[in-house]
Structures are given as structure tokens and as C-alpha cells.
Design a protein around this motif. Structure first.
Motif, PDB file in Angstrom:
ATOM      1  N   PHE A 653       0.788  -1.228   0.000  1.00  0.00           N
ATOM      2  CA  PHE A 653       0.000   0.000   0.000  1.00  0.00           C
ATOM      3  C   PHE A 653       0.820   1.279   0.000  1.00  0.00           C
ATOM      4  O   PHE A 653       0.287   2.370  -0.242  1.00  0.00           O
ATOM      5  CB  PHE A 653      -0.957   0.025   1.196  1.00  0.00           C
ATOM      6  N   GLU A 654       2.107   1.193   0.282  1.00  0.00           N
ATOM      7  CA  GLU A 654       2.912   2.407   0.501  1.00  0.00           C
ATOM      8  C   GLU A 654       2.810   3.402  -0.647  1.00  0.00           C
ATOM      9  O   GLU A 654       2.639   4.611  -0.443  1.00  0.00           O
ATOM     10  CB  GLU A 654       4.368   2.014   0.763  1.00  0.00           C
ATOM     11  N   LYS A 655       2.911   2.931  -1.889  1.00  0.00           N
ATOM     12  CA  LYS A 655       2.898   3.837  -3.045  1.00  0.00           C
ATOM     13  C   LYS A 655       1.529   4.475  -3.272  1.00  0.00           C
ATOM     14  O   LYS A 655       1.404   5.445  -4.028  1.00  0.00           O
ATOM     15  CB  LYS A 655       3.360   3.088  -4.292  1.00  0.00           C
ATOM     16  N   GLU A 656       0.486   3.944  -2.619  1.00  0.00           N
ATOM     17  CA  GLU A 656      -0.875   4.448  -2.800  1.00  0.00           C
ATOM     18  C   GLU A 656      -1.220   5.570  -1.823  1.00  0.00           C
ATOM     19  O   GLU A 656      -2.276   6.199  -1.961  1.00  0.00           O
ATOM     20  CB  GLU A 656      -1.883   3.300  -2.624  1.00  0.00           C
ATOM     21  N   VAL A 657      -0.376   5.815  -0.846  1.00  0.00           N
ATOM     22  CA  VAL A 657      -0.723   6.791   0.191  1.00  0.00           C
ATOM     23  C   VAL A 657       0.324   7.897   0.249  1.00  0.00           C
ATOM     24  O   VAL A 657       1.439   7.758  -0.250  1.00  0.00           O
ATOM     25  CB  VAL A 657      -0.871   6.116   1.571  1.00  0.00           C
ATOM     26  N   ASP A 658      -0.051   8.983   0.886  1.00  0.00           N
ATOM     27  CA  ASP A 658       0.830  10.151   0.947  1.00  0.00           C
ATOM     28  C   ASP A 658       1.676  10.181   2.213  1.00  0.00           C
ATOM     29  O   ASP A 658       2.806  10.666   2.193  1.00  0.00           O
ATOM     30  CB  ASP A 658      -0.020  11.425   0.872  1.00  0.00           C
ATOM     31  N   VAL A 659       1.101   9.692   3.304  1.00  0.00           N
ATOM     32  CA  VAL A 659       1.778   9.768   4.602  1.00  0.00           C
ATOM     33  C   VAL A 659       1.653   8.426   5.307  1.00  0.00           C
ATOM     34  O   VAL A 659       0.580   7.803   5.291  1.00  0.00           O
ATOM     35  CB  VAL A 659       1.155  10.876   5.488  1.00  0.00           C
ATOM     36  N   ILE A 660       2.762   7.976   5.915  1.00  0.00           N
ATOM     37  CA  ILE A 660       2.714   6.839   6.839  1.00  0.00           C
ATOM     38  C   ILE A 660       3.324   7.309   8.154  1.00  0.00           C
ATOM     39  O   ILE A 660       4.491   7.727   8.202  1.00  0.00           O
ATOM     40  CB  ILE A 660       3.482   5.616   6.314  1.00  0.00           C
ATOM     41  N   LEU A 661       2.520   7.263   9.190  1.00  0.00           N
ATOM     42  CA  LEU A 661       2.954   7.667  10.528  1.00  0.00           C
ATOM     43  C   LEU A 661       2.868   6.450  11.435  1.00  0.00           C
ATOM     44  O   LEU A 661       1.778   5.951  11.723  1.00  0.00           O
ATOM     45  CB  LEU A 661       2.061   8.796  11.051  1.00  0.00           C
ATOM     46  N   ALA A 662       4.022   5.933  11.831  1.00  0.00           N
ATOM     47  CA  ALA A 662       4.075   4.719  12.655  1.00  0.00           C
ATOM     48  C   ALA A 662       4.037   5.081  14.131  1.00  0.00           C
ATOM     49  O   ALA A 662       4.662   6.050  14.571  1.00  0.00           O
ATOM     50  CB  ALA A 662       5.323   3.918  12.338  1.00  0.00           C
ATOM     51  N   ASN A 663       3.290   4.283  14.897  1.00  0.00           N
ATOM     52  CA  ASN A 663       3.279   4.474  16.343  1.00  0.00           C
ATOM     53  C   ASN A 663       3.336   3.121  17.031  1.00  0.00           C
ATOM     54  O   ASN A 663       3.065   2.080  16.439  1.00  0.00           O
ATOM     55  CB  ASN A 663       2.052   5.280  16.773  1.00  0.00           C
ATOM     56  N   PHE A 664       3.684   3.150  18.306  1.00  0.00           N
ATOM     57  CA  PHE A 664       3.867   1.924  19.080  1.00  0.00           C
ATOM     58  C   PHE A 664       2.993   1.954  20.328  1.00  0.00           C
ATOM     59  O   PHE A 664       3.376   1.470  21.391  1.00  0.00           O
ATOM     60  CB  PHE A 664       5.342   1.770  19.440  1.00  0.00           C
ATOM     61  N   GLY A 665       1.791   2.513  20.163  1.00  0.00           N
ATOM     62  CA  GLY A 665       0.863   2.607  21.273  1.00  0.00           C
ATOM     63  C   GLY A 665       0.872   3.994  21.875  1.00  0.00           C
ATOM     64  O   GLY A 665       1.634   4.259  22.808  1.00  0.00           O
ATOM     65  N   VAL A 666       0.057   4.914  21.321  1.00  0.00           N
ATOM     66  CA  VAL A 666      -0.039   6.272  21.853  1.00  0.00           C
ATOM     67  C   VAL A 666      -1.505   6.684  21.902  1.00  0.00           C
ATOM     68  O   VAL A 666      -2.369   6.071  21.282  1.00  0.00           O
ATOM     69  CB  VAL A 666       0.744   7.290  20.991  1.00  0.00           C
ATOM     70  N   GLN A 667      -1.781   7.754  22.630  1.00  0.00           N
ATOM     71  CA  GLN A 667      -3.119   8.319  22.659  1.00  0.00           C
ATOM     72  C   GLN A 667      -3.426   8.987  21.318  1.00  0.00           C
ATOM     73  O   GLN A 667      -2.528   9.480  20.619  1.00  0.00           O
ATOM     74  CB  GLN A 667      -3.224   9.340  23.789  1.00  0.00           C
ATOM     75  N   ASP A 668      -4.705   9.027  20.975  1.00  0.00           N
ATOM     76  CA  ASP A 668      -5.111   9.655  19.713  1.00  0.00           C
ATOM     77  C   ASP A 668      -4.652  11.107  19.632  1.00  0.00           C
ATOM     78  O   ASP A 668      -4.296  11.604  18.561  1.00  0.00           O
ATOM     79  CB  ASP A 668      -6.632   9.594  19.567  1.00  0.00           C
ATOM     80  N   GLN A 669      -4.666  11.779  20.750  1.00  0.00           N
ATOM     81  CA  GLN A 669      -4.262  13.183  20.773  1.00  0.00           C
ATOM     82  C   GLN A 669      -2.826  13.354  20.290  1.00  0.00           C
ATOM     83  O   GLN A 669      -2.504  14.332  19.598  1.00  0.00           O
ATOM     84  CB  GLN A 669      -4.417  13.740  22.189  1.00  0.00           C
TER      85      GLN A 669
END
Length: 745
Positions: A653-669
Motif C-alpha cells: 500500500f505504501e505507493k498508494e498513500v501520501d503519509v505513513i505515521l508509525a506508532n507503538f501505542g499512543v493516545q489519539d491526541q
């Protein structure tokens, strides 16, 4: 029950229960608790003496039955019992919920404290800081009045993660400060952040009555498929070593007026590092909680590197406490690593792993505690969650206890009953004599007692519930945890600098389908369709719409693919049960897997290979969601929020999207603070993101940094220590110190 306090000028304040039968002795103008209730000051009651002197004196006074109780570490206990997660029966025992609506002890808890002399309790969920404090006081009052008055040493698995990684990983009624998962702490690449976490978490633990942390997990996660990857600091030995040292220093160190001696004191929490000698190299990425994952393998001949975070990190601290006070071996059989007896048995049963390596070669002096339930009988099938006596399934329960003791281990995790330990003692007397076995038991007793004495529990194990409520999750601690969450987020892709996106725009967030699954302990979790991000929080930043045509951009929140490596369906239809663990979203066929497994089990199947077998992850719909959203947005920006518990193949999917933001368990805020530009991303990948499943299959389970990594449409390689900020690729002191080149085999 009333608790009384007696202050010593220039010494500790004593706390005791009026119901325990303990009286205060005055000697030389100082006050002491008469825990033995014999009317005289024993050495172990004298707080002026060193912890070592006191522990040796007390151990010499204890009966074999009392020492056996000290060697027990309870099964999981919730406060109150109604908050537990073991309905009905667990390990053949009924789960007792009496006392469930208060801070009173359950009948089960009273039984093992009184009749089995158990003094180490594993706490799971707690209703609130006040309830935890009151329960602690009730429990401590009970044991203070029994025998020699030995306090309880309560413990906890990690409980500060913003997204709980297991059903027993819960805070105090939502009040505890929230931090990233361990893997998220690693993504900060900052030992100071990790040390600060330890300092905060230890204060909150002590306010809950918790004095031992069953953490940190410092296994090198050298196989990307391992289900416990997110509990580690990643795959790199240097980063893991530095963070392990900081974590333990933060937990164990007391300073200034709270220090009693040698860095220990009233802010200290014992750290039980796990899992010696490392459990991150299970064959095929399978985990040893189940029989299908019992073997750790070393095709790269890289066993010694897995020891480095222990020997150079947790056992060589910067602080005064010098080394982690306890260590837990993993369930795994470290295949063909015993160079003495040549035994292939679980690590706690292996004398070479525990005594020769840990004790003698590396000079470890602290407590060694087995992982939970290793002495219980194995389950009827390899995919059932129960006892884990790997390699010694043929021995009786008492014989297993004896073998563990003779390997140099001090304590039995998940065992509530002293009977098998006493039987093991009798076996030792028969083989070596009573003098030898008495000395062996006292040796473990001293180690175990030191971890209670050094924290001041013999002087005052009691809490003020109102004070606990003030400490746990206070505003300062919450802010520190939130700042760490922000620092843990890793920006992998930012095509044409889409981010940051100013507030006030309109966002489309599609609902995510989550298939029916099972929890860590096998409980069914129903399928559901839900918004993956709290829309009320999103509305503080953006307008929200369910119509993609009205949106300026979309956020798609997904997680990495999951799998265990074993299929009951495959077994029931004539197969071995062994299937691939896939890190890609589409159905996967393992054409590049090894032709024959490194090790099999004569009790089950000799060849555990899964070559040419197929597997479809339960969240393959995450890929569909991205592609459908991309189509619906008609060229407008699509942001993927990727929750990682281990590496993932993103080429689909990488080439189909503009941004990838990886997280390892954070609050939505925290996610929205980055997306909106309120904060700038600074996290780095604590792992490699593989280019495809071919490189996953061809890497060695025991070797870090040995995969080909994904190259995205911007030309960036998702390698260990990669991350972006608003200016582009991050190159700073952290990357200079830790960045590695891919290992070529």
C-alpha cells in the motif's frame, strides 16, 4: 484495622498494624518492630544493620516450609477479585471472587498467604489507587501477624502503556500515567527518556503497593515475526543495552532523603529483567507460551550477542544499585546451547544456562525467578495455553521443582502452593543430605529477602490511600508520559510535505473492521466495525465527515498483520498444524521457507516446516480499507496511521498513500498533535521494515539487521534508525551513535 506510626530521629518511621500483634521495642533510644513477637531485638529487626546481615539472620530463623513459601510467586491476582480475567477455573484451580466488592483479600489470597507462606504476589488490574492502597494495607497487616512478620513483595507486569498490550496490563482505574509501549520508548532512541519513565513508574508503583516490576523485557527481537516484539526495545544490541541500563536505574534508584543505603530506598522498585538468555529467536517466529513455539534456534550462531543487554546493561548499571535485582529466564529451550550436559530443556531447568553462565561466568548475584507455570503439566495440544514444562514433560511436578532448584533458580513464577517445593527439598535431602539442602534453601532465601529489606518494607509496608491518589497519574507524570508518546512517533513517509495539516480542515476517517479474535489467554473477542480514532478528540483539531467528497484529507488507522504460526484447522485436516507467520496483508504462500525445520519434537512432530503452506492474516481487511479510501478520496491526501507491534511489509500500500505515521501505542491526541503540526516528529525505527516476505523467510532468527528493507516511492529506505521530521531524513547524534548497516549473510 488501625495503622500506627513511630518516628525515629535520624532513622526510619515505623508503621505497624494494631491487629498484627506486633509491639515496638525501644533500644538505645531507638524504636524497632518486634516482628518475631519474642520481646527482644533480633538482628533482622534492627534497621541499623545492613540488608545483607538482616537477610542472613532471618533466613537462618526460617523453617523449610517458610522458605518454600518465600520461593512462591503467585498466579495473577486482581484487586478486587471481580476485576480478574480468569473466570471459572485456571490451571485446574477455581478462581475465587470472594471479597470482590472491596479492598478485602479473597479467600484464595488468604489461603496462600497463611497456609503456604507465600509472600510474592503478582498484581494485575486494580480498581483505583485508593483500593490498591487499602488492599495492600490489609494484606500487609495479615502477614505481619504471621510467623516472623515477613512483608509481601507485590509485583506487576508493565502497566503504563497507552494501549494495553495484554488483558492483564491495566492501570489504576485509568488514573496511571500513560506512556508508549516498550518498543515506543525504544523509538525515542533516548536513554534519558527511558530513565525518566522508570523514575515516574517506580513512584506510581510504590503508591499502589507494588515493589517489584516484572520488566524490562530486554530480549533482542531478532526475528521480526515474534509476537512479543513490542514488549522489547527492538532488535539492536547496543540500543537495547543502553535502554535496559537506564530503565533499571530509573526503577531501582532512590535519592536524597528517600535513599536508605547503596541507592536503595523508599522510591525503589526491584527490576526483574527478562528473559535470560533471550527469547526472541523462536524458530519461524513462534512464541514459547505454547508448545508449538518451545524452541529458540541459532542458525546464525549468534547466541552470545543475545546476552549483551543483560551482561553489559542490566547487570552493569550506572547507578548505585549496580545490577537488576532479579532476572527471569524464558520458557524456551535454547536449542543445542548447553555445552556441559548437552540438555535441550527449558532455560530455568538448564544448569548450564542458569548456574554456569548466569551465576558463575557473569557473576549474577540476584534472584532468578522462573517464568509463569513452567512446572505445571503440559496442555493436551500444542496450541493450548497451560503449563510449559518444555523438555521435562516426563518428570513429575515435584521432580520439576527439584530440577529447577538444582539449576540455581530461586523462585517459581505462577505457583501458589508450597507442597511441591517441600517435596523437592526431601528429594535433595535423600540425594545430598539435610545440611546441603538447608544451605541451598537459605541461599535462595537470602536473595529473596534482600529485595524486601532494601525497599524498607520491614519498617513500613503501609500506604496512605489519599496520598496514593495524589501520586498516581498526577499532572506532572501525565505530561512526562505524553511527551514521551510524542517523541516515539515515527514519520516514515511525507509525500510532497503533506504534513503538517493546519487545524480547521475536514477529515474523513473510515470505520475499521476487526475480525473475531482471541485474547492472550484464549478468551473470544467478538468481531466489530468501529471508528479507530476517537472522533470527539479529532473534532478538537478538524471538522469530521463521513463523506469522502467533502473531506480535505483522510486518516486510515490500521495495525500490522498478526499470526501465531500454528493452525488448528490445518492440523484437523491432516496437516502438522504449522503454518507461516505473515507480515504482509494479502494471502501469503511460504515458497521461500526452509525445507526442513531446525528442530522438531518427538512427542508431536519431528518436522515443523511450513514450506508452500498459505496463511491469510485476520486483518487483511486493513489493506482493503486503505485501497478503498484511496479510491474514494480521488487524489486528495491519504494518511495511514500504522500501529506497529512488530515489523510489517508495507509494499502492498505504501505507493498508494501520501503519509505513513508509525506508532507503538499512543493516545489519539498525540497522533493529531503530529498531523496538525503542533509537535514535530522525532522518532526513529527501532526495527527493520522488510521489503517482502522473501527476506523475512531468509533472515536468521537469531541475527539482527539481516533483512532487505523497503524502499518507498520517495527513495527512502525503512531501515533501523530511519525517521523523518519536517525537514526530511533525521540525522543527529542518535543516528550517528546507533545506525547500523545491514548484515550480509
Amino acid at each position: 484495622m488501625a495503622i500506627k506510626y513511630v518516628k525515629n530521629e535520624g532513622g526510619p518511621t515505623l508503621g505497624y498494624s494494631t491487629e498484627s500483634g506486633v509491639h515496638i521495642l525501644e533500644v538505645d533510644g531507638k524504636y524497632f518492630k518486634d516482628l518475631s513477637k519474642d520481646g527482644k531485638l533480633d538482628k533482622y529487626e534492627d534497621w541499623r544493620l545492613s540488608a545483607e546481615e538482616r537477610a542472613k539472620d532471618l533466613a537462618s530463623k526460617m523453617t523449610i516450609e517458610q522458605i518454600a513459601g518465600l520461593m512462591l510467586y503467585s498466579s495473577h491476582q486482581a484487586i478486587p477479585a471481580s476485576k480478574g480475567f480468569f473466570p471459572g477455573t485456571f490451571c485446574g484451580k477455581s478462581f475465587d471472587e470472594s471479597g470482590a466488592n472491596s479492598s478485602d483479600l479473597s479467600d484464595q489470597q488468604k489461603d496462600f498467604l497463611i497456609n503456604d507462606d507465600l509472600r510474592h504476589v503478582l498484581i494485575t488490574t486494580v480498581e483505583s489507587p485508593e483500593v490498591a492502597a487499602k488492599w495492600n494495607n490489609n494484606a500487609q497487616s495479615l502477614v505481619e501477624g504471621i510467623g516472623l512478620g515477613i512483608p509481601i513483595n507485590n509485583s506487576s507486569d508493565p502497566r503504563h502503556a497507552s494501549i494495553a498490550s495484554a488483558e492483564f496490563n491495566a492501570g489504576a482505574g485509568g488514573a496511571i500515567s500513560m506512556w508508549p509501549e516498550t518498543l515506543g520508548l525504544a523509538a525515542t532512541f533516548n536513554p534519558d527518556v527511558v530513565k525518566e519513565f522508570g523514575e515516574v513508574a517506580s513512584k506510581e508503583y510504590r503508591a499502589l503497593g507494588i515493589t517489584t516490576a516484572l520488566s524490562p523485557q530486554i530480549d533482542l527481537a531478532t526475528d521480526p515475526r515474534w509476537m512479543r516484539f513490542n514488549g522489547t526495545f527492538g532488535e539492536d544490541p547496543k540500543l537495547t543495552t543502553d535502554l535496559a541500563r537506564s530503565y533499571v536505574d530509573g526503577f531501582q534508584t532512590s535519592e536524597k532523603e528517600n535513599e536508605t543505603a547503596d541507592g536503595w530506598g523508599y522510591d525503589s522498585v526491584n527490576a526483574m529483567v527478562k528473559h535470560w538468555p533471550g527469547g526472541g529467536s523462536g524458530e519461524g517466529g513462534r512464541d514459547a507460551h505454547w508448545g508449538f513455539g518451545k524452541y529458540a534456534v541459532y542458525p546464525g550462531d549468534n547466541f552470545d550477542e543475545h546476552l549483551i543487554p543483560f551482561t553489559e546493561g542490566a547487570f552493569k548499571l550506572s547507578g548505585k544499585t549496580k545490577m537488576a535485582s532479579a532476572v527471569m529466564p524464558y520458557y524456551t529451550i535454547s536449542y543445542e546451547q548447553d555445552h556441559e550436559a548437552k540438555e535441550n530443556v527449558g532455560n530455568s531447568y538448564n544448569k548450564y544456562i542458569v548456574q554456569t553462565l548466569l551465576r558463575e561466568k557473569y557473576g549474577y548475584e540476584g534472584v532468578v525467578c522462573t517464568d509463569w507455570m513452567i512446572t505445571a503439566d503440559e496442555p493436551p495440544t500444542v496450541d493450548t495455553f497451560s503449563g510449559k514444562p518444555w523438555g521435562v514433560e516426563h518428570l513429575s511436578v515435584a521432580e520439576r521443582h527439584y530440577k529447577v532448584l538444582m539449576a540455581g533458580v530461586d523462585q517459581f513464577g505462577g505457583n501458589n502452593e508450597a507442597g511441591p517445593i517441600i517435596e523437592a527439598y526431601k528429594m535433595g535431602v535423600k540425594e545430598y543430605g539435610s545440611e546441603f539442602m538447608r544451605k541451598r534453601f537459605e541461599q535462595s532465601a537470602v536473595r529473596l529477602l534482600l529485595n524486601i529489606f532494601r525497599l524498607g518494607l520491614f519498617e513500613n509496608p503501609y500506604l496512605l490511600p489519599e496520598k496514593s491518589a495524589e501520586i498516581v497519574g498526577n499532572a506532572e507524570f501525565m505530561k512526562k508520559g505524553y511527551d514521551a508518546q510524542l517523541k516515539s512517533l515515527v514519520l516514515l513517509k511525507n509525500h510532497e510535505n503533506v504534513l503538517p495539516l493546519q487545524k480547521g480542515k475536514t477529515v474523513y476517517i473510515p470505520k475499521r473492521y476487526i475480525a473475531e479474535g482471541r485474547s492472550w489467554f484464549g478468551h473470544v473477542i467478538p468481531e466489530r466495525l468501529e471508528y479507530p480514532i476517537n472522533l470527539e478528540i479529532v473534532k478538537n483539531y478538524y471538522n469530521v465527515t463521513d463523506n469522502p467528497d467533502e473531506a480535505d484529507f483522510a486518516i486510515v488507522a490500521i495495525s500490522n498483520p498478526e499470526g501465531a504460526g500454528y493452525s488448528k484447522e490445518d492440523f484437523e485436516t491432516g496437516g502438522t498444524g504449522y503454518v507461516p507467520i505473515s507480515l504482509q496483508y494479502k494471502p501469503y504462500k511460504a515458497v521461500y521457507a526452509r525445507e526442513k525445520s531446525i528442530i522438531g519434537d518427538p512427542r508431536e512432530v519431528l518436522d515443523r516446516n511450513y514450506r508452500n503452506k498459505s496463511f491469510t492474516p485476520p486483518n487483511t481487511t486493513d489493506l482493503d480499507l486503505i485501497l478503498e479510501t484511496k479510491k474514494a478520496m480521488k487524489g486528495k491526501p491519504v494518511i495511514v496511521s500504522l500501529l506497529l507491534s512488530k515489523p510489517a511489509v508495507v509494499e502492498e500500500f505504501e505507493k498508494e498513500v501520501d503519509v505513513i505515521l508509525a506508532n507503538f501505542g499512543v493516545q489519539d491526541q498525540a497522533l493529531l498533535d503530529i498531523i496538525s503540526g503542533k509537535s514535530e516528529p522525532s522518532g526513529l525505527l527501532p526495527l527493520q521494515m522488510p521489503a517482502n516476505m522473501k527476506t523475512v523467510e531468509e533472515q536468521f532468527e537469531d541475527v539482527p539487521h539481516d533483512m532487505d528493507c523497503h524502499t518507498d516511492s520517495e527513495g527512502n529506505i525503512y531501515e533501523f534508525a530511519f525517521g523523518l521530521n519536517w525537514q526530511g531524513i533525521i540525522n543527529d547524534g542518535r543516528t550517528e551513535k546507533y545506525k547500523k548497516e545491514k548484515i550480509e549473510k
